[in-house]
Design an enzyme around this catalytic site. Structure first.
Site: not given
Ligand SMILES: *[C@@H]1O[C@H](CO)[C@@H](O)[C@H](O)[C@H]1NC(C)=O
Ligand SMILES: *[C@@H]1O[C@H](CO)[C@@H](O)[C@H](O)[C@H]1NC(C)=O
Ligand SMILES: *[C@@H]1O[C@H](CO)[C@@H](O)[C@H](O)[C@H]1NC(C)=O
Ligand SMILES: *[C@@H]1O[C@H](CO)[C@@H](O)[C@H](O)[C@H]1NC(C)=O
Ligand SMILES: *[C@@H]1O[C@H](CO)[C@@H](O)[C@H](O)[C@H]1NC(C)=O
Ligand SMILES: [Zn+2]
Length: 395
Positions: A158-159, A162, A168, A214
């Site tokens: 996920h990071e 980015h 998101h 999320y």
């Protein structure tokens, strides 16, 4: 403070869902994503970082290709990474980080490599929250991983995603068709994490099973009350952190305009774009075959490329190794017909396909399998070995 725990961000979903992704233009309200609440907000160094990020946001908002990592001449997008040796101290950290990055390398044209002297790179550091910038910002940029908050494969991905330029999933411009944000349960001050942006959705669908989505209870101030509810079916799972979804992968390859692929199964079949319809003009695609331990046998099951003198228009070329600098197994070939099988000396082979502006043929289909001989070869710079120099570590 109620702290979203790692497990809240890790509800499981099946791999049935496919879509998602998004985009990449940093929004006006956010140029970095903080995915957990800092443990000690008052002493958190990301406040300082936040300031630095803030000053950069003007250039990021008019996002052009400089927000993305460049493609190298072999068609792959190499992203140099320096992983803090802090993560070498525990086997479980090293394993998660290596597996998280290896999955990108296997499934997309993005290849995380061990940083040596590159100017633009990602520095993975222990953090008091889990966070990242959006896209390439230039120079060294950090990705923060909190040891107790985002040490799972999907959370690390996920990071990293980015940093590749993805926001998101629930920030997508069309998210209101897919989820309802329950503002009344969002922790005061954290509403900014639930903004909606004018995203580039890449023509691909909303993806409840994205690693970029999320979890239902993230940033909730009331136990048992969700902050994000899928519509119309509130039971659709969101927030999985098991690994990249099919659509996460598709979106990365689309954003980076990759027709190149990495093939990792012991045997597989691949073909030119649009096969058996005509291949596109002006393409330059590579298939890197990289299997564990064995020699590779490649054969063309169909071959039909526009003929030209010396094959200067459209051609196939096959290399005995992982780059266009490797020795050539099959030099420029075009036209029609059957080709001999090719054998790589090791477990890596590169197939290059080039077409010019005039299309006239269907392209090719090829399949490969592995030989008996063990001929393994670890590429230097493989990020999975980032702790190589740190052999005195505990398991
Ligand atoms: C990696 O980061 C550490 C400190 O965080 C630094 O000492 C080291 O020189 C860096 N190595 C590279 C190759 O960037
Ligand atoms: C949760 O947050 C909302 C808005 O931020 C606030 O109105 C509400 O009182 C909070 N609830 C609790 C239990 O803290
Ligand atoms: C191809 O690989 C699969 C496993 O991925 C194996 O079951 C199958 O037997 C292989 N086929 C050939 C022709 O090697
Ligand atoms: C390939 O060779 C060229 C020139 O010989 C060199 O500049 C380039 O760095 C090499 N690329 C790789 C991937 O080794
Ligand atoms: C990766 O880089 C680190 C220094 O940042 C070095 O200690 C390590 O040996 C490198 N690993 C590989 C496989 O190149
Ligand atoms: Zn995030």
């Amino acid at each position: 403070w109620p702290m979203p725990s790692a497990s809240e961000g890790m509800s499981r979903t099946g791999n049935h869902q496919m879509i998602r992704s998004l985009l990449s233009i940093p929004s006006f309200w956010q140029t970095e994503a903080r995915d957990t609440i800092p443990v000690h907000p008052e002493s958190d160094s990301t406040l300082q970082e936040g300031d630095i990020v803030f000053r950069r946001k003007r250039s990021a908002i008019n996002c052009d290709s400089s927000c993305f990592w460049p493609k190298s001449s072999d068609g792959l997008v190499k992203v140099p990474v320096n992983v803090s040796t802090e993560f070498c101290k525990l086997l479980v950290y090293r394993t998660w980080i290596a597996e998280a990055m290896q999955e990108f390398t296997t499934l997309t044209c993005v290849q995380f490599i061990n940083r040596t002297t590159e100017t633009n790179y990602i520095s993975v550091v222990p953090g008091e929250s889990c966070w990242s910038h959006f896209g390439k910002i230039g120079g060294m940029q950090q990705v923060g991983l909190m040891k107790t908050g985002c040490m799972s494969k999907g959370a690390i991905q996920h990071e990293m995603n980015h940093a590749l330029g993805f926001l998101h999933e629930q920030s997508r411009s069309d998210r209101d068709n897919y989820v309802k944000i329950m503002w009344e349960y969002v922790i005061a001050g954290e509403q900014g994490n639930f903004g909606k942006v004018n995203s580039n959705n890449l023509g691909l669908p909303y993806d409840y099973s994205s690693v970029m989505h999320y979890g239902a209870n993230d940033f909730s101030n009331t136990s048992g009350k969700a902050t994000i509810v899928p519509i119309p079916d509130p039971s659709v799972p969101i927030g999985q952190r098991e690994g990249l979804s099919n659509l996460d992968v598709a979106k990365i390859n689309k954003l980076y305009n990759c027709c190149s692929n990495v093939l990792h199964k012991p045997n597989d079949t691949f073909s030119s774009v649009n096969y058996p319809s005509s291949y596109p003009d002006n393409s330059n695609c590579l298939w890197l075959i990289r299997i564990p331990q064995h020699q590779i046998f490649l054969q063309f099951d169909a071959f039909d490329l526009q003929p030209s003198p010396d094959c200067t228009s459209d051609y196939i070329r096959v290399y005995d190794g992982s780059s266009r600098n490797s020795s050539v197994l099959l030099d420029k070939l075009c036209g029609m017909g059957s080709l001999p099988s090719l054998v790589a000396s090791r477990n890596v082979m590169l197939v290059e396909f080039v077409s010019d502006e005039a299309t006239a043929a269907t392209g090719f289909q090829a399949s490969y399998s592995q030989g008996e001989d063990s001929a393994s070869f670890t590429e230097l710079g493989d990020i999975s070995n980032f702790c190589l120099a740190n052999i005195h570590v505990q398991n």
